[in-house]
Design a protein around this motif. Structure first.
Motif, PDB file in Angstrom:
ATOM      1  N   SER A 164       0.895  -1.299   0.114  1.00 43.45           N
ATOM      2  CA  SER A 164       0.078  -0.094  -0.005  1.00 43.45           C
ATOM      3  C   SER A 164       1.010   1.551  -0.118  1.00 43.45           C
ATOM      4  CB  SER A 164      -0.985  -0.088   1.374  1.00 43.45           C
ATOM      5  OG  SER A 164      -1.923  -0.968   0.977  1.00 43.45           O
ATOM      6  N   LEU A 165       1.914   1.237   0.901  1.00 42.55           N
ATOM      7  CA  LEU A 165       2.765   2.316   0.812  1.00 42.55           C
ATOM      8  C   LEU A 165       3.332   2.661  -0.583  1.00 42.55           C
ATOM      9  CD1 LEU A 165       4.511   4.450   2.407  1.00 42.55           C
ATOM     10  CD2 LEU A 165       6.332   2.568   2.902  1.00 42.55           C
ATOM     11  N   ALA A 166       3.954   1.444  -1.233  1.00 41.54           N
ATOM     12  CA  ALA A 166       4.571   1.439  -2.359  1.00 41.54           C
ATOM     13  C   ALA A 166       3.571   2.052  -3.553  1.00 41.54           C
ATOM     14  CB  ALA A 166       4.955   0.292  -2.974  1.00 41.54           C
ATOM     15  N   ALA A 167       2.285   1.707  -3.473  1.00 48.79           N
ATOM     16  CA  ALA A 167       1.239   2.168  -4.319  1.00 48.79           C
ATOM     17  C   ALA A 167       1.225   3.653  -4.259  1.00 48.79           C
ATOM     18  CB  ALA A 167       0.043   1.358  -4.429  1.00 48.79           C
ATOM     19  N   LEU A 168       0.847   3.914  -2.973  1.00 48.60           N
ATOM     20  CA  LEU A 168       0.532   5.554  -2.750  1.00 48.60           C
ATOM     21  C   LEU A 168       1.968   6.307  -2.782  1.00 48.60           C
ATOM     22  CD1 LEU A 168      -1.377   4.817   0.827  1.00 48.60           C
ATOM     23  CD2 LEU A 168      -2.349   5.789  -1.569  1.00 48.60           C
ATOM     24  N   SER A 169       3.034   5.721  -2.552  1.00 47.61           N
ATOM     25  CA  SER A 169       4.309   6.828  -2.825  1.00 47.61           C
ATOM     26  C   SER A 169       4.817   6.717  -4.357  1.00 47.61           C
ATOM     27  CB  SER A 169       5.403   6.282  -2.181  1.00 47.61           C
ATOM     28  OG  SER A 169       6.639   6.767  -1.954  1.00 47.61           O
ATOM     29  N   GLY A 170       4.580   5.467  -4.716  1.00 50.73           N
ATOM     30  CA  GLY A 170       4.928   5.623  -6.398  1.00 50.73           C
ATOM     31  C   GLY A 170       6.505   5.481  -6.670  1.00 50.73           C
ATOM     32  N   GLY A 226       7.906   7.946  -7.822  1.00 53.00           N
ATOM     33  CA  GLY A 226       8.444   9.225  -7.290  1.00 53.00           C
ATOM     34  C   GLY A 226       9.045   9.097  -6.060  1.00 53.00           C
ATOM     35  N   HIS A 227       8.605   8.259  -5.239  1.00 48.72           N
ATOM     36  CA  HIS A 227       9.057   8.298  -3.837  1.00 48.72           C
ATOM     37  C   HIS A 227       8.457   9.376  -2.956  1.00 48.72           C
ATOM     38  CE1 HIS A 227      11.315   5.301  -5.650  1.00 48.72           C
ATOM     39  NE2 HIS A 227      12.049   5.994  -6.136  1.00 48.72           N
ATOM     40  N   GLN A 228       6.856   9.628  -3.372  1.00 51.72           N
ATOM     41  CA  GLN A 228       6.352  10.619  -2.600  1.00 51.72           C
ATOM     42  C   GLN A 228       6.044  10.339  -0.983  1.00 51.72           C
ATOM     43  OE1 GLN A 228       5.860  13.694  -3.915  1.00 51.72           O
ATOM     44  NE2 GLN A 228       7.118  12.882  -5.709  1.00 51.72           N
ATOM     45  N   PRO A 229       6.266  11.344  -0.177  1.00 52.33           N
ATOM     46  CA  PRO A 229       5.971  11.115   1.256  1.00 52.33           C
ATOM     47  C   PRO A 229       4.375  10.836   1.450  1.00 52.33           C
ATOM     48  CG  PRO A 229       7.663  12.900   1.013  1.00 52.33           C
ATOM     49  CD  PRO A 229       6.931  12.454  -0.529  1.00 52.33           C
ATOM     50  N   ILE A 230       4.009   9.985   2.177  1.00 51.75           N
ATOM     51  CA  ILE A 230       2.737   9.525   2.402  1.00 51.75           C
ATOM     52  C   ILE A 230       2.749   9.555   4.043  1.00 51.75           C
ATOM     53  CG2 ILE A 230       0.999   7.933   2.295  1.00 51.75           C
ATOM     54  CD1 ILE A 230       2.121   8.998  -0.263  1.00 51.75           C
ATOM     55  N   SER A 231       1.511  10.002   4.491  1.00 48.23           N
ATOM     56  CA  SER A 231       1.285  10.019   5.838  1.00 48.23           C
ATOM     57  C   SER A 231       0.725   8.704   6.293  1.00 48.23           C
ATOM     58  CB  SER A 231       0.260  11.169   6.075  1.00 48.23           C
ATOM     59  OG  SER A 231      -1.201  10.621   5.875  1.00 48.23           O
ATOM     60  N   SER A 232       1.065   8.600   7.665  1.00 46.49           N
ATOM     61  CA  SER A 232       0.413   7.509   8.289  1.00 46.49           C
ATOM     62  C   SER A 232      -0.732   6.984   8.176  1.00 46.49           C
ATOM     63  CB  SER A 232       1.112   7.461   9.850  1.00 46.49           C
ATOM     64  OG  SER A 232       2.352   7.427   9.798  1.00 46.49           O
TER      65      SER A 232
END
Length: 229
Positions: free
Chosen positions: A28-34, A36-42
């Motif tokens: 899920s983190l990988a899919a959300l971050s993509g 481009g390695h965008q920071p995602i909140s907990s």
């Protein structure tokens, strides 16, 4: 041989949820971050997985320690190596596991497992007892750690719950053994020790994402014999 879990970079898996859920959290983190390695909140990861923010925090501590995630203060991103693994997992889970193996071989899980298993197989409970330095939920966290090692093809666990080192783990021992004392300076350059694919760990982690994935794929190709094991 008891192995201390005292390194500041070492974090056993969370005891709050089982490894399959932890893996889902990573994906899920990988899919959300993509890419481009965008920071995602907990909280975003929590909303995507249905797990509590507290549980997500424990999972992410482990993911960071093994090089799958990076970040702090509630904002996290997938690493280049983590993205390569998640992307490959969607195409071929076996190849994804081989890439995970390549990543783990350069980090503390492999060193810790080798220290426990280098003299031969041990029961899972004995393996867990060898890991020192943890208190709350230690037994469960240790068992979850073994499950991650199985996932990464670093160990085998049979029906009797006996844990043994994979051939990839045993053949990579030189990565963690201390280099000998350097001789007097010489005009002849000696080969570097403690390297993977001709690069130190720092150099490996500094590679651009595409190059990093190429290296991990090559390591994986050398380890495919473990699938049959």
């Amino acid at each position: 041989m008891a192995v201390p879990a005292s390194s500041s970079a070492l974090a056993l898996p969370s005891q709050r949820t089982a490894p399959p859920k932890q893996w889902d959290c990573f994906l899920s983190l990988a899919a959300l971050s993509g890419s481009g390695h965008q920071p995602i909140s907990s909280r975003e990861i929590s909303g995507s997985t249905g797990l509590s923010v507290e549980t997500i925090g424990g999972i992410l501590s482990f993911l960071q320690s093994v090089g799958l995630a990076e970040g702090s203060r509630g904002k996290y991103a997938v690493t280049p190596g983590g993205w390569a693994i998640a992307e490959m997992w969607q195409l071929d889970p076996i190849q994804g596991r081989l890439l995970l193996q390549g990543l783990f071989l350069t980090r503390w899980p492999a060193r810790l497992a080798y220290g426990i298993l280098r003299d031969g197989p041990v029961p899972q409970d004995a393996f867990v007892k060898h890991i020192k330095g943890e208190t709350a939920g230690h037994t469960r966290r240790g068992r979850y750690f073994v499950a991650w090692l199985v996932m990464a093809l670093l160990v085998h666990r049979d029906a009797a719950m006996t844990v043994s080192a994979s051939s990839a783990l045993l053949s990579s021992a030189h990565l963690w053994q201390a280099a000998p004392v350097a001789p007097a300076p010489s005009t002849v350059q000696e080969p570097r020790r403690g390297v993977l694919m001709g690069m130190t760990h720092s150099e490996l982690r500094a590679l651009p994402p595409r190059q990093y994935m190429t290296v991990l794929k090559h390591v994986a190709s050398l380890s495919e014999m473990d699938i049959a094991g």
